[in-house]
Design a protein around this motif. Structure first.
Motif, PDB file in Angstrom:
ATOM      1  N   PHE A 169      26.723  89.638 -30.263  1.00 50.96           N
ATOM      2  CA  PHE A 169      27.788  89.655 -31.276  1.00 50.96           C
ATOM      3  C   PHE A 169      27.776  90.928 -32.125  1.00 50.96           C
ATOM      4  O   PHE A 169      28.371  90.953 -33.198  1.00 50.96           O
ATOM      5  N   GLY A 170      27.117  91.947 -31.667  1.00 51.72           N
ATOM      6  CA  GLY A 170      27.104  93.220 -32.398  1.00 51.72           C
ATOM      7  C   GLY A 170      28.271  94.093 -31.991  1.00 51.72           C
ATOM      8  O   GLY A 170      28.497  94.329 -30.800  1.00 51.72           O
ATOM      9  N   PHE A 171      29.016  94.554 -32.986  1.00 48.34           N
ATOM     10  CA  PHE A 171      30.155  95.443 -32.729  1.00 48.34           C
ATOM     11  C   PHE A 171      30.062  96.644 -33.662  1.00 48.34           C
ATOM     12  O   PHE A 171      29.491  96.560 -34.759  1.00 48.34           O
ATOM     13  N   LYS A 172      30.662  97.736 -33.237  1.00 52.85           N
ATOM     14  CA  LYS A 172      30.624  98.956 -34.037  1.00 52.85           C
ATOM     15  C   LYS A 172      31.465  98.794 -35.303  1.00 52.85           C
ATOM     16  O   LYS A 172      32.557  98.215 -35.255  1.00 52.85           O
ATOM     17  N   VAL A 173      30.962  99.320 -36.402  1.00 49.52           N
ATOM     18  CA  VAL A 173      31.693  99.248 -37.680  1.00 49.52           C
ATOM     19  C   VAL A 173      32.854 100.249 -37.636  1.00 49.52           C
ATOM     20  O   VAL A 173      32.633 101.448 -37.467  1.00 49.52           O
ATOM     21  N   PRO A 174      34.098  99.774 -37.776  1.00 51.55           N
ATOM     22  CA  PRO A 174      35.230 100.715 -37.757  1.00 51.55           C
ATOM     23  C   PRO A 174      35.422 101.366 -39.129  1.00 51.55           C
ATOM     24  O   PRO A 174      34.999 100.818 -40.147  1.00 51.55           O
ATOM     25  N   SER A 175      36.067 102.507 -39.147  1.00 53.92           N
ATOM     26  CA  SER A 175      36.409 103.156 -40.415  1.00 53.92           C
ATOM     27  C   SER A 175      37.508 102.351 -41.110  1.00 53.92           C
ATOM     28  O   SER A 175      38.312 101.682 -40.454  1.00 53.92           O
ATOM     29  N   LEU A 176      37.540 102.417 -42.424  1.00 54.38           N
ATOM     30  CA  LEU A 176      38.589 101.711 -43.169  1.00 54.38           C
ATOM     31  C   LEU A 176      39.741 102.633 -43.549  1.00 54.38           C
ATOM     32  O   LEU A 176      40.642 102.220 -44.275  1.00 54.38           O
ATOM     33  N   ARG A 177      39.703 103.852 -43.074  1.00 50.96           N
ATOM     34  CA  ARG A 177      40.833 104.742 -43.352  1.00 50.96           C
ATOM     35  C   ARG A 177      42.066 104.275 -42.576  1.00 50.96           C
ATOM     36  O   ARG A 177      41.952 103.727 -41.481  1.00 50.96           O
ATOM     37  N   ASN A 178      43.229 104.521 -43.167  1.00 47.72           N
ATOM     38  CA  ASN A 178      44.524 104.283 -42.498  1.00 47.72           C
ATOM     39  C   ASN A 178      44.743 102.829 -42.078  1.00 47.72           C
ATOM     40  O   ASN A 178      45.355 102.562 -41.038  1.00 47.72           O
ATOM     41  N   LEU A 179      44.270 101.897 -42.876  1.00 45.93           N
ATOM     42  CA  LEU A 179      44.396 100.479 -42.517  1.00 45.93           C
ATOM     43  C   LEU A 179      45.858 100.008 -42.471  1.00 45.93           C
ATOM     44  O   LEU A 179      46.190  99.103 -41.709  1.00 45.93           O
ATOM     45  N   SER A 180      46.719 100.629 -43.275  1.00 51.69           N
ATOM     46  CA  SER A 180      48.124 100.192 -43.268  1.00 51.69           C
ATOM     47  C   SER A 180      48.807 100.502 -41.948  1.00 51.69           C
ATOM     48  O   SER A 180      49.846  99.930 -41.631  1.00 51.69           O
ATOM     49  N   TYR A 181      48.235 101.439 -41.208  1.00 49.32           N
ATOM     50  CA  TYR A 181      48.871 101.857 -39.950  1.00 49.32           C
ATOM     51  C   TYR A 181      48.200 101.240 -38.723  1.00 49.32           C
ATOM     52  O   TYR A 181      48.761 101.314 -37.634  1.00 49.32           O
ATOM     53  N   SER A 182      47.010 100.702 -38.889  1.00 48.22           N
ATOM     54  CA  SER A 182      46.208 100.391 -37.694  1.00 48.22           C
ATOM     55  C   SER A 182      45.922  98.894 -37.492  1.00 48.22           C
ATOM     56  O   SER A 182      45.049  98.540 -36.717  1.00 48.22           O
ATOM     57  N   TYR A 183      46.677  98.036 -38.182  1.00 50.08           N
ATOM     58  CA  TYR A 183      46.475  96.593 -37.972  1.00 50.08           C
ATOM     59  C   TYR A 183      46.887  96.213 -36.554  1.00 50.08           C
ATOM     60  O   TYR A 183      47.662  96.964 -35.932  1.00 50.08           O
ATOM     61  N   LEU A 208      43.136 104.749 -48.990  1.00 52.63           N
ATOM     62  CA  LEU A 208      42.531 105.418 -47.825  1.00 52.63           C
ATOM     63  C   LEU A 208      43.569 105.751 -46.755  1.00 52.63           C
ATOM     64  O   LEU A 208      43.244 106.282 -45.698  1.00 52.63           O
ATOM     65  N   ASN A 209      44.825 105.400 -47.018  1.00 45.79           N
ATOM     66  CA  ASN A 209      45.894 105.768 -46.080  1.00 45.79           C
ATOM     67  C   ASN A 209      46.171 107.268 -46.187  1.00 45.79           C
ATOM     68  O   ASN A 209      46.318 107.799 -47.283  1.00 45.79           O
ATOM     69  N   ASP A 210      46.248 107.905 -45.040  1.00 44.38           N
ATOM     70  CA  ASP A 210      46.457 109.360 -45.003  1.00 44.38           C
ATOM     71  C   ASP A 210      47.770 109.637 -44.271  1.00 44.38           C
ATOM     72  O   ASP A 210      47.803 109.816 -43.051  1.00 44.38           O
ATOM     73  N   THR A 211      48.845 109.687 -45.054  1.00 42.21           N
ATOM     74  CA  THR A 211      50.182 109.870 -44.473  1.00 42.21           C
ATOM     75  C   THR A 211      50.305 111.216 -43.767  1.00 42.21           C
ATOM     76  O   THR A 211      50.925 111.313 -42.700  1.00 42.21           O
ATOM     77  N   SER A 212      49.689 112.240 -44.341  1.00 48.94           N
ATOM     78  CA  SER A 212      49.833 113.570 -43.735  1.00 48.94           C
ATOM     79  C   SER A 212      49.151 113.617 -42.370  1.00 48.94           C
ATOM     80  O   SER A 212      49.539 114.390 -41.495  1.00 48.94           O
ATOM     81  N   PHE A 213      48.137 112.763 -42.169  1.00 44.21           N
ATOM     82  CA  PHE A 213      47.488 112.682 -40.852  1.00 44.21           C
ATOM     83  C   PHE A 213      48.416 111.958 -39.864  1.00 44.21           C
ATOM     84  O   PHE A 213      48.667 112.449 -38.764  1.00 44.21           O
ATOM     85  N   VAL A 214      48.918 110.812 -40.290  1.00 45.70           N
ATOM     86  CA  VAL A 214      49.731 109.988 -39.375  1.00 45.70           C
ATOM     87  C   VAL A 214      51.013 110.708 -38.962  1.00 45.70           C
ATOM     88  O   VAL A 214      51.460 110.585 -37.813  1.00 45.70           O
ATOM     89  N   PHE A 215      51.574 111.477 -39.890  1.00 46.23           N
ATOM     90  CA  PHE A 215      52.852 112.131 -39.576  1.00 46.23           C
ATOM     91  C   PHE A 215      52.700 113.623 -39.285  1.00 46.23           C
ATOM     92  O   PHE A 215      53.663 114.377 -39.373  1.00 46.23           O
ATOM     93  N   ASN A 216      51.490 114.044 -38.932  1.00 39.89           N
ATOM     94  CA  ASN A 216      51.269 115.460 -38.587  1.00 39.89           C
ATOM     95  C   ASN A 216      51.859 115.745 -37.199  1.00 39.89           C
ATOM     96  O   ASN A 216      51.370 115.221 -36.188  1.00 39.89           O
ATOM     97  N   PRO A 217      52.916 116.566 -37.136  1.00 33.98           N
ATOM     98  CA  PRO A 217      53.561 116.811 -35.826  1.00 33.98           C
ATOM     99  C   PRO A 217      52.636 117.473 -34.809  1.00 33.98           C
ATOM    100  O   PRO A 217      52.861 117.368 -33.606  1.00 33.98           O
ATOM    101  N   ALA A 218      51.587 118.133 -35.274  1.00 36.37           N
ATOM    102  CA  ALA A 218      50.659 118.791 -34.336  1.00 36.37           C
ATOM    103  C   ALA A 218      49.917 117.784 -33.470  1.00 36.37           C
ATOM    104  O   ALA A 218      49.362 118.139 -32.437  1.00 36.37           O
TER     105      ALA A 218
END
Lengths: 231, 337
Positions: B250-264, B317-327
């Motif tokens: 039952f061991g799983f890797k701890v995920p980051s909590l950044r960008n939770l609004s986008y990654s549900y 912790l939501n990073d809009t500039s990351f999610v919408f970075n066109p690069a």
């Protein structure tokens, strides 16, 4: 002045060519040939072999021979510049190692499988390229021996036979180190007996070992025992 | 603080904001685990990796690309899909994790089974329920494409395609995905301030969550047990399935909590749709961390107001500039949909 310059250049080029020619004349090869066997028979792919009540047909056999080094009568060690060889019975069974003419091989050392650094150190090319299908895709690590085929008997027909032997982490490290005395300074042949490997490890007609662990490590030890050197 | 803010500004201008090259380490981040990978990131290899990431030819029937399950608009996760959705509508056993700040992670996949990002792509490419291809056949297909020789030449000085180059390019693109411009980040470098509610949430976070979701990456990148009940259909035992060691059950890797609004949805099997469900699970729990074999016990008790404060902080912790970075998006000028 110009003529003198051209003359010097010509002498230089002649000398360079001579050095290169001498180097190639003195440079020889030591060849290590792999001969797969099934008991007393030579093993060929896509041919049936009998093991107890089962008939085995091998479709693909691939494995890694790595860290080859030679030693001469003066204990001088020559490490091969290419560290990894993928032996694939469909494609290649012989390794060629460059040696000097004067080098008299007395000892052959190599590893069957890949070491832990190679397994964890990112993507690699050549014989270690993941496109050769020798990297476990669901976890980190190379498969040291991949032996796929089918097995049939009175009750089952063409069931899969898959031995993917590897694992580099303690306590199930499966790399095997081999060391043989050599008499012939230019050629050696190693025989690998797949009957001995499978016979020692198959339990209840289960012809599948596909992950690192006790079974894989036990089979790796059997691989080492099954390898003999002939000259 | 002013110096950090200046460094952060320079990083934004010359690092993240630059289309590809000179991707630096955010000044308030620790040294990455894959430090050299970040130092050696190369714009041409990242560009090639980006093309490959969005190319469905990596799957057996050319229907699924990496981006199919790792969408840039979901912080490279897969919103609305509890479990990964692969070739011919096959459903996997785990939620597709978000992808960012990967150079700080020492292992990959929910069970931590892969120790180098270079080789992670082999897993989805070869998985029968994901892309169902073979690495050799992908190399063959990419070799036959008229698009790629130019990009391989630019990246590697040689137009020949190999498995090694393919996975290294994919890894470079993923290493370049750095999320470090959330409100939290701006507060950390002195360019912004938390509201009172966010500050209360931050205090609660440090008391209850930080041991496993360690700031500023918001993960300790360890395998931990969070007392989720095993799904009777999936029977997923986590890291145990790799090691066969009972301690890893039952061991799983701890995920980051950044960008939770986008990654549900959340958790390894995407069982929770909302953050409130996640906090409900953790409230009134006693968890024992496996990190460094310290077996530290953490008791989490949150009342309803505290849960709201904590969520308020997590949203910073939501990073809009990351999610919408066109690069990072689909290279529409090169690839056709």
């Amino acid at each position: 002045m110009t003529n003198l310059w051209f003359q010097n250049i010509r002498i230089f080029l002649v000398l360079l060519l001579e050095i290169i020619s001498i180097h190639f004349l003195l440079c020889q090869e030591f060849s290590l040939h792999v001969k797969p066997k099934f008991g007393s028979e030579v093993l060929e792919l896509n041919r049936p072999y009998i093991l107890g009540s089962d008939t085995l047909t091998f479709h693909h056999i691939k494995f890694y021979i790595t860290n080859v080094s030679l030693q001469d009568s003066n204990q001088k060690t020559l490490n091969d510049t290419i560290n990894y060889y993928l032996i694939d019975l469909d494609i290649r069974k012989t390794i060629h190692i460059k040696i000097q003419e004067s080098y008299s091989v007395r000892q052959l050392k190599f590893s069957f499988g890949t070491d832990s650094l190679t397994n964890e150190d990112g993507a690699k090319g050549g014989d270690l390229d993941p496109m050769h299908g020798m990297y476990w895709t669901w976890q980190t690590g190379y498969i040291n021996l991949k032996c796929d085929g089918i097995v049939s008997n009175e009750t089952k027909r063409n069931h899969s036979m898959n031995f993917h032997i590897g694992g580099y982490k303690f306590p199930y490290n499966s790399i095997q180190y081999l060391n043989f005395p050599v008499n012939n300074k230019k050629f050696a042949e190693i025989e690998i007996d797949f009957k001995q490997i499978i016979e020692a490890d198959v339990r209840e007609q289960n012809y599948t070992v596909m992950s690192p662990g006790k079974k894989s490590q036990r089979m790796a030890h059997s691989i080492k025992k099954s390898i003999q050197l002939y000259q | 603080m002013r110096a950090v803010a200046v460094l952060f500004f320079l990083w934004m201008v010359f690092g993240a904001a630059t289309k590809y090259s000179k991707i630096g380490i955010p000044p308030h981040f620790p040294k990455p685990y894959f430090y050299e990978k970040i130092l050696l990131l190369d714009s041409s290899t990242i560009e090639l990796g980006r093309l490959l990431f969005y190319d469905p030819n990596l799957s057996a029937d050319s229907s699924i690309s990496c981006a199919s399950c790792h969408s840039p608009y979901n912080a490279f996760a897969h919103t609305d899909h509890k479990l990964s959705h692969g070739i011919q509508d096959q459903i996997g056993t785990r939620n597709a994790p978000a992808l960012f700040n990967l150079a700080w992670s020492k292992n990959f996949m929910w069970d931590g089974s892969i120790l180098h990002l270079d080789l992670q792509a082999l897993s989805p490419i070869n998985h029968p329920k994901e892309m169902a291809e073979t690495t050799a056949n992908v190399v063959k297909k990419i070799s036959q494409s008229s698009l790629y020789p130019h990009f391989f030449y630019k990246a590697f000085g040689d137009s020949a395609v190999s498995g090694e180059k393919l996975v290294k390019a994919l890894a470079q693109f993923q290493f370049s995905l750095i999320s470090a411009n959330s409100k939290y980040d701006q507060v950390k470098v002195g360019l912004n301030h938390f509201s009172d509610q966010e500050q209360r949430g931050y205090t609660l976070f440090k008391e209850n969550c930080n041991h496993c979701h360690t700031e500023p990456l918001f993960s300790n990148f360890e395998i931990e047990k969070n007392k989720l009940k095993v799904d009777s259909d999936l029977q997923d035992l986590g890291k145990f399935q790799i090691t066969n060691e009972p301690r890893d059950s039952f061991g799983f890797k701890v995920p980051s909590l950044r960008n939770l609004s986008y990654s549900y949805p959340y958790m390894h099997d995407g069982r929770f749709q909302y953050l409130s469900e996640v906090l409900e699970h953790y409230s009134n729990q006693t968890l024992t961390s496996m990190k460094d074999s310290l077996n530290k016990t953490i008791e989490i008790n949150l009342n309803s107001n505290e849960k709201i404060d904590l969520i308020s902080f997590l949203l910073t912790l939501n990073d809009t500039s990351f999610v919408f970075n066109p690069a990072y998006h689909f290279p529409k000028s090169i690839l056709k949909r």
